[in-house]
Motif scaffolding. Structure first.
Motif: not given
Length: 312
Positions: A260-263, A253-255, A302-306, A171-173
């Protein structure tokens, strides 16, 4: 002249086979990388030569006639034989080359696959990648797709498959929303919060939010004031203060990196192992397919681990 007539007939049969399988000239055109008018004209010329109507046409639909249904299976066999000849020729080459048709869901294609294509082309300059992004479950054999990436459980036994890296749903907001409304510490505390949900384009169903609570996976569908059918739109709405939503970490991830987003509710996040690469048996020895599968394996790992290294 005779060779030209034979070529026109083959072109017409191929166009007819694809249009009959996909139900429209536009879809057949996209599959064959030609214009809808070219497909329509090829089918019309075929009908004139055969002296029968192969399709019943209306402004909204394209359906096979009785004669068309009888000929369609034969045309499909011809098309598959032609593709097998092409694949055999490609397999004889040691260097990847030719057109590689790849199908993937829109968010995954945009955020994971497309950024990796320039590096792939530098390694294999003789391969032309035709990337097709949508949420429709394409039929790889019918539509001539070489490789597809899918999210979800598989049902097509005709295809070869390889599981790619797992991904995480969390979840993110936005920080502004959480500052105003508070941060829930448990999925039960989502009640009373604004939420944004995703509706699948392929089924029309709303995504059930999964949470790992103890040793169980619990799924909920919170009442949402905003429902969208594209993941990027969901993430953009969350970043603009729309509330709380659930998304794959590779999308957010970029946000998160930009603040701009927090998990949130990270302790309850779920890991899924249902991203799969698929390819037809006829492509098993195709050097371009093998090279692209190696790329997918590397890029997804690579992408999922990052994208999973978020703080709780």
């Amino acid at each position: 002249m005779k060779e030209r007539i034979v070529l026109d007939r083959l072109t017409g049969l191929i166009a007819f086979a694809r249009a009959g399988s996909l139900g429209s000239f536009a879809a057949a055109a996209q599959s064959l990388s030609i214009s809808p008018s070219a497909v329509s004209k090829s089918v019309q010329r075929l009908e004139q030569r055969l002296g029968v109507s192969l399709f019943t046409r209306t402004t909204r639909s394209l359906t096979l006639t009785a004669e068309g249904r009888e000929l369609h299976d034969r045309a499909l066999r011809l098309l598959r034989d032609a593709e097998e000849i092409e694949q055999a020729a490609m397999a004889a080459r040691s260097e990847p080359s030719g057109i590689l048709r790849v199908a993937a869901p829109l968010p995954m294609g945009v955020h994971v696959i497309a950024p990796a294509l320039p590096a792939f082309r530098r390694l294999h300059p003789k391969v032309t990648v035709d990337l097709r992004l949508n949420d429709r479950m394409v039929d790889l054999v019918e539509e001539g797709i070489d490789v597809a990436v899918r999210i979800g459980e598989l049902a097509d036994s005709r295809l070869l498959s390889r599981r790619l890296a797992p991904h995480r749903l969390c979840c993110f907001a936005s920080p502004a929303y959480l500052a105003e409304r508070g941060t829930p510490a448990h999925p039960d505390a989502l009640e009373g919060h604004d939420t944004v949900s995703l509706r699948y384009q392929s089924t029309g169903q709303t995504l059930r939010w999964p949470f790992r609570i103890g040793d169980r996976i619990v799924e909920i569908v919170p009442p949402s004031g905003v429902v969208v059918d594209v993941s990027d739109a969901l993430v953009a709405a969350l970043a603009s203060g729309g509330g709380i939503g659930i998304a794959a970490t590779f999308l957010t991830a970029p946000y998160v990196a930009r603040g701009e987003l927090v998990p949130i509710l990270s302790d309850f996040a779920v890991e899924r192992h249902n991203i799969t690469a698929l390819w037809p048996e006829s492509r098993r020895t195709n050097p371009a397919v093998r090279a692209f599968l190696a790329l997918l394996q590397e890029v997804f790992q690579e992408r999922m681990a990052a994208a999973t290294g978020f703080p709780a």
